[in-house]
Design a protein around this motif. Structure first.
Motif, PDB file in Angstrom:
ATOM      1  N   SER A 119       0.829  -1.205   0.000  1.00  0.00           N
ATOM      2  CA  SER A 119       0.000   0.000   0.000  1.00  0.00           C
ATOM      3  C   SER A 119       0.861   1.252   0.000  1.00  0.00           C
ATOM      4  CB  SER A 119      -0.926  -0.006   1.234  1.00  0.00           C
ATOM      5  OG  SER A 119      -1.802  -1.116   1.220  1.00  0.00           O
ATOM      6  N   SER A 120       1.948   1.222   0.765  1.00  0.00           N
ATOM      7  CA  SER A 120       2.849   2.377   0.780  1.00  0.00           C
ATOM      8  C   SER A 120       3.467   2.601  -0.596  1.00  0.00           C
ATOM      9  CB  SER A 120       3.943   2.188   1.832  1.00  0.00           C
ATOM     10  OG  SER A 120       4.879   1.190   1.448  1.00  0.00           O
ATOM     11  N   MET A 121       3.766   1.513  -1.305  1.00  0.00           N
ATOM     12  CA  MET A 121       4.303   1.654  -2.656  1.00  0.00           C
ATOM     13  C   MET A 121       3.297   2.345  -3.568  1.00  0.00           C
ATOM     14  SD  MET A 121       6.194  -2.056  -3.123  1.00  0.00           S
ATOM     15  CE  MET A 121       6.752  -1.675  -4.800  1.00  0.00           C
ATOM     16  N   ALA A 122       2.011   2.022  -3.402  1.00  0.00           N
ATOM     17  CA  ALA A 122       0.980   2.670  -4.213  1.00  0.00           C
ATOM     18  C   ALA A 122       0.924   4.168  -3.923  1.00  0.00           C
ATOM     19  CB  ALA A 122      -0.372   2.016  -3.948  1.00  0.00           C
ATOM     20  N   ALA A 144       2.750   9.972  -5.057  1.00  0.00           N
ATOM     21  CA  ALA A 144       3.646  11.078  -4.707  1.00  0.00           C
ATOM     22  C   ALA A 144       4.648  11.334  -5.824  1.00  0.00           C
ATOM     23  CB  ALA A 144       4.373  10.767  -3.401  1.00  0.00           C
ATOM     24  N   PHE A 145       5.124  10.262  -6.447  1.00  0.00           N
ATOM     25  CA  PHE A 145       6.060  10.387  -7.564  1.00  0.00           C
ATOM     26  C   PHE A 145       5.433  11.207  -8.692  1.00  0.00           C
ATOM     27  CE2 PHE A 145       7.282   8.672 -11.744  1.00  0.00           C
ATOM     28  CZ  PHE A 145       8.645   8.947 -11.742  1.00  0.00           C
ATOM     29  N   PHE A 146       4.197  10.884  -9.067  1.00  0.00           N
ATOM     30  CA  PHE A 146       3.544  11.623 -10.150  1.00  0.00           C
ATOM     31  C   PHE A 146       3.240  13.058  -9.738  1.00  0.00           C
ATOM     32  CE2 PHE A 146       2.385   7.272 -11.662  1.00  0.00           C
ATOM     33  CZ  PHE A 146       2.996   7.363 -12.904  1.00  0.00           C
ATOM     34  N   ALA A 147       2.941  13.280  -8.469  1.00  0.00           N
ATOM     35  CA  ALA A 147       2.710  14.646  -8.001  1.00  0.00           C
ATOM     36  C   ALA A 147       3.992  15.466  -8.080  1.00  0.00           C
ATOM     37  CB  ALA A 147       2.169  14.627  -6.572  1.00  0.00           C
ATOM     38  N   HIS A 148       5.134  14.847  -7.751  1.00  0.00           N
ATOM     39  CA  HIS A 148       6.415  15.554  -7.889  1.00  0.00           C
ATOM     40  C   HIS A 148       6.715  15.841  -9.357  1.00  0.00           C
ATOM     41  CE1 HIS A 148       8.155  16.030  -3.959  1.00  0.00           C
ATOM     42  NE2 HIS A 148       7.922  14.776  -3.623  1.00  0.00           N
ATOM     43  N   ILE A 149       6.402  14.898 -10.236  1.00  0.00           N
ATOM     44  CA  ILE A 149       6.582  15.154 -11.661  1.00  0.00           C
ATOM     45  C   ILE A 149       5.736  16.353 -12.092  1.00  0.00           C
ATOM     46  CG2 ILE A 149       6.125  14.238 -13.979  1.00  0.00           C
ATOM     47  CD1 ILE A 149       8.570  13.013 -12.785  1.00  0.00           C
ATOM     48  N   VAL A 199       4.271  16.216  -1.083  1.00  0.00           N
ATOM     49  CA  VAL A 199       4.786  16.064   0.276  1.00  0.00           C
ATOM     50  C   VAL A 199       3.739  15.409   1.174  1.00  0.00           C
ATOM     51  CG1 VAL A 199       5.551  17.308   2.330  1.00  0.00           C
ATOM     52  CG2 VAL A 199       6.412  17.975   0.086  1.00  0.00           C
ATOM     53  N   SER A 200       2.474  15.818   1.015  1.00  0.00           N
ATOM     54  CA  SER A 200       1.402  15.214   1.821  1.00  0.00           C
ATOM     55  C   SER A 200       1.281  13.722   1.548  1.00  0.00           C
ATOM     56  CB  SER A 200       0.068  15.917   1.517  1.00  0.00           C
ATOM     57  OG  SER A 200       0.131  17.292   1.854  1.00  0.00           O
ATOM     58  N   LEU A 201       1.349  13.341   0.272  1.00  0.00           N
ATOM     59  CA  LEU A 201       1.289  11.923  -0.077  1.00  0.00           C
ATOM     60  C   LEU A 201       2.500  11.172   0.470  1.00  0.00           C
ATOM     61  CD1 LEU A 201       0.024  12.208  -3.766  1.00  0.00           C
ATOM     62  CD2 LEU A 201      -1.230  11.209  -1.837  1.00  0.00           C
ATOM     63  N   LEU A 256      11.731  21.090   9.897  1.00  0.00           N
ATOM     64  CA  LEU A 256      12.651  22.092  10.450  1.00  0.00           C
ATOM     65  C   LEU A 256      12.805  23.297   9.530  1.00  0.00           C
ATOM     66  CD1 LEU A 256      15.440  19.724  11.854  1.00  0.00           C
ATOM     67  CD2 LEU A 256      13.675  20.944  13.142  1.00  0.00           C
ATOM     68  N   LYS A 257      11.949  23.371   8.499  1.00  0.00           N
ATOM     69  CA  LYS A 257      11.934  24.508   7.555  1.00  0.00           C
ATOM     70  C   LYS A 257      13.192  24.592   6.705  1.00  0.00           C
ATOM     71  CE  LYS A 257       8.004  25.752   9.395  1.00  0.00           C
ATOM     72  NZ  LYS A 257       6.723  25.517   8.688  1.00  0.00           N
ATOM     73  N   LYS A 258      13.831  23.464   6.465  1.00  0.00           N
ATOM     74  CA  LYS A 258      14.994  23.451   5.590  1.00  0.00           C
ATOM     75  C   LYS A 258      14.539  23.406   4.124  1.00  0.00           C
ATOM     76  CE  LYS A 258      17.728  23.246   9.134  1.00  0.00           C
ATOM     77  NZ  LYS A 258      18.531  24.428   9.550  1.00  0.00           N
ATOM     78  N   ASN A 259      15.303  24.041   3.267  1.00  0.00           N
ATOM     79  CA  ASN A 259      14.962  24.093   1.848  1.00  0.00           C
ATOM     80  C   ASN A 259      15.449  22.813   1.165  1.00  0.00           C
ATOM     81  OD1 ASN A 259      14.360  24.852  -0.794  1.00  0.00           O
ATOM     82  ND2 ASN A 259      16.258  26.033  -1.025  1.00  0.00           N
ATOM     83  N   VAL A 260      14.670  21.736   1.336  1.00  0.00           N
ATOM     84  CA  VAL A 260      15.099  20.441   0.799  1.00  0.00           C
ATOM     85  C   VAL A 260      14.012  19.764  -0.035  1.00  0.00           C
ATOM     86  CG1 VAL A 260      16.774  19.996   2.646  1.00  0.00           C
ATOM     87  CG2 VAL A 260      14.393  19.263   2.926  1.00  0.00           C
ATOM     88  N   ARG A 261      12.977  20.492  -0.461  1.00  0.00           N
ATOM     89  CA  ARG A 261      11.924  19.821  -1.217  1.00  0.00           C
ATOM     90  C   ARG A 261      12.434  19.323  -2.564  1.00  0.00           C
ATOM     91  NH1 ARG A 261       6.179  22.756  -1.494  1.00  0.00           N
ATOM     92  NH2 ARG A 261       6.600  23.141  -3.694  1.00  0.00           N
ATOM     93  N   TRP A 262      13.547  19.847  -3.017  1.00  0.00           N
ATOM     94  CA  TRP A 262      14.150  19.373  -4.261  1.00  0.00           C
ATOM     95  C   TRP A 262      14.609  17.921  -4.158  1.00  0.00           C
ATOM     96  CZ3 TRP A 262      19.112  18.188  -2.845  1.00  0.00           C
ATOM     97  CH2 TRP A 262      19.639  18.887  -1.753  1.00  0.00           C
ATOM     98  N   ILE A 263      14.740  17.408  -2.919  1.00  0.00           N
ATOM     99  CA  ILE A 263      15.111  16.002  -2.743  1.00  0.00           C
ATOM    100  C   ILE A 263      13.929  15.084  -3.041  1.00  0.00           C
ATOM    101  CG2 ILE A 263      15.886  14.278  -1.044  1.00  0.00           C
ATOM    102  CD1 ILE A 263      17.420  16.389   0.379  1.00  0.00           C
ATOM    103  N   GLY A 264      12.714  15.615  -2.980  1.00  0.00           N
ATOM    104  CA  GLY A 264      11.514  14.795  -3.028  1.00  0.00           C
ATOM    105  C   GLY A 264      11.451  13.818  -4.183  1.00  0.00           C
ATOM    106  N   LEU A 265      11.650  14.295  -5.405  1.00  0.00           N
ATOM    107  CA  LEU A 265      11.521  13.419  -6.572  1.00  0.00           C
ATOM    108  C   LEU A 265      12.577  12.316  -6.589  1.00  0.00           C
ATOM    109  CD1 LEU A 265      10.131  12.650  -9.170  1.00  0.00           C
ATOM    110  CD2 LEU A 265      11.483  14.387 -10.372  1.00  0.00           C
ATOM    111  N   PRO A 266      13.882  12.623  -6.451  1.00  0.00           N
ATOM    112  CA  PRO A 266      14.852  11.514  -6.424  1.00  0.00           C
ATOM    113  C   PRO A 266      14.654  10.589  -5.235  1.00  0.00           C
ATOM    114  CG  PRO A 266      15.930  13.618  -5.934  1.00  0.00           C
ATOM    115  CD  PRO A 266      14.565  13.935  -6.449  1.00  0.00           C
ATOM    116  N   LEU A 267      14.212  11.109  -4.099  1.00  0.00           N
ATOM    117  CA  LEU A 267      13.999  10.264  -2.924  1.00  0.00           C
ATOM    118  C   LEU A 267      12.861   9.280  -3.162  1.00  0.00           C
ATOM    119  CD1 LEU A 267      14.416   9.491   0.053  1.00  0.00           C
ATOM    120  CD2 LEU A 267      12.820  11.332   0.647  1.00  0.00           C
ATOM    121  N   VAL A 268      11.711   9.773  -3.614  1.00  0.00           N
ATOM    122  CA  VAL A 268      10.567   8.898  -3.838  1.00  0.00           C
ATOM    123  C   VAL A 268      10.898   7.866  -4.917  1.00  0.00           C
ATOM    124  CG1 VAL A 268       8.186   8.808  -4.673  1.00  0.00           C
ATOM    125  CG2 VAL A 268       8.871  10.554  -3.030  1.00  0.00           C
ATOM    126  N   THR A 269      11.616   8.278  -5.958  1.00  0.00           N
ATOM    127  CA  THR A 269      12.016   7.340  -7.010  1.00  0.00           C
ATOM    128  C   THR A 269      12.880   6.220  -6.441  1.00  0.00           C
ATOM    129  OG1 THR A 269      11.984   9.136  -8.639  1.00  0.00           O
ATOM    130  CG2 THR A 269      13.155   7.131  -9.243  1.00  0.00           C
TER     131      THR A 269
END
Length: 359
Positions: free
Chosen positions: A21-24, A29-34, A112-114, A162-175
């Motif tokens: 289920s988490s993979m789904a 989240a992957f498509f939302a980042h795209i 991020v929510s997903l 912690l309000k760090k500017n790291v949302r750019w990690i989201g797509l490679p991380l989820v992938t």
């Protein structure tokens, strides 16, 4: 089958369902980042990239962009400066994957929510796996993998909190998490089972948990290092008067500046290195209890030490030799490659005392 066995089997099945289920949810989240990156590219990023190839005066005059949501400003675009008057770089961070637009930012927030939902579901899968065998859920490569990806995502979410500017990690991380879980459920899967005698120790909770945490944080540092290399090449091309392609300009210009990525990777690796040192020491103490010696040059022990030496060399070079930039980045990636081989390569291809858990 007695009641306890039936309960454990039910928990194991529940764990598998939660992992799938988490993979789904991670896939959503992957498509939302795209979508975040795609809609962000439709903003004024292209105009910003054009400004980057002009004079600093024109670049600094780039207008701010604000996106309104019910009358509330949610984003503001930073000015872009490629070089200062002396001819050296002075590049601020980009606006992020959303490109400074409300629509891009909306998809990013959804992603991020997903990711949060997927993290909670996967953490539930790890917990029920532990309950099904009544032990730490990292006694084999399957359990290590699902726990590793959970901790990696958790570390990323902590940085966001912690309000760090790291949302750019989201797509490679989820992938990467999807790849990790895909390998785990198809190739590395092992049925819930009890431990071999050597693993019946509280050091399993201490030693392996710290190894997982270190690997997860080292991974975040490695992502920053890889993106630094791309961004640095992009900035070098601009500084030399080159003209990057539209796709490269759209993607690279939204990332943090190369200097920021370099600093992020260094701080991440430096912060977790003492914990990796403790991991090796804890493993040696456990080996003394289980096998009667603290060090025996087992392949896992050797590659753990090689990984320690590689990261120590990286941090030493940064601190004493003044290494920054690409040379240090290459050394950091070599160190992370040693960590990866220590996990996958040694466990799969090399036999040793740590082979009792199989895959």
């Amino acid at each position: 089958m007695n009641l306890a066995a039936a309960t454990n089997e039910s928990l194991a099945h529940t764990s598998n369902v939660l992992i799938y289920s988490s993979m789904a949810v991670y896939t959503l989240a992957f498509f939302a980042h795209i979508a975040e990156w795609v809609f962000g590219s439709r903003s004024k990023v292209g105009r910003t990239a054009a400004a980057l190839s002009t004079s600093p005066a024109k670049a600094s005059a780039a207008p701010a962009v604000k996106a309104q949501a019910g009358g509330t400003a949610v984003l503001e675009r930073p000015e872009v400066i490629t070089r200062n008057a002396a001819g050296t770089r002075d590049v601020p961070d980009g606006p992020g994957a959303a490109g400074g637009t409300f629509k891009g930012d909306l998809y990013g927030r959804i992603a991020v929510s997903l990711t949060v939902v997927a993290f909670l579901v996967e953490a539930g899968g790890v917990l029920t796996r532990a309950l099904s065998v009544q032990r730490a859920p990292w006694a084999n490569m399957y359990e290590f993998s699902i726990t590793f990806s959970t901790v990696a995502v958790g570390s990323y979410l902590v940085l966001l909190a912690l309000k760090k500017n790291v949302r750019w990690i989201g797509l490679p991380l989820v992938t990467t998490v999807l790849l990790d879980l895909g390998i785990a459920v198809t190739t590395l899967y092992t049925d819930s089972d009890q431990l071999v005698p050597a693993l019946h120790s509280y050091w399993l909770w201490i030693h392996v948990s710290t190894a997982i945490l270190c690997g997860a944080v080292f991974y975040l540092g490695a992502v920053g290092t890889v993106l630094y290399l791309f961004r640095d090449s992009y900035e070098n091309k601009l500084a030399s008067g080159g003209t990057p392609g539209k796709f490269a300009a759209s993607v690279m210009e939204r990332l943090p500046a190369a200097a920021s990525l370099d600093k992020f990777s260094y701080r991440i690796n430096a912060a977790v290195f003492p914990l990796w040192t403790f991991t090796i020491i804890a493993g040696a103490i456990w080996a003394g209890d289980a096998w009667g010696r603290y060090w025996g040059w087992d392949p896992k022990e050797v590659w753990s030490f090689i990984t320690w030496v590689a990261y120590a060399a990286y941090l030493h070079a940064r601190a004493t030799a003044g290494w920054k930039g690409r040379k240090a980045a290459y050394l950091a990636l070599v160190a992370f490659a040693c960590w990866l081989f220590n996990y996958y390569g040694v466990n799969i291809f090399v036999s040793g005392l740590h082979s009792y858990a199989g895959v």
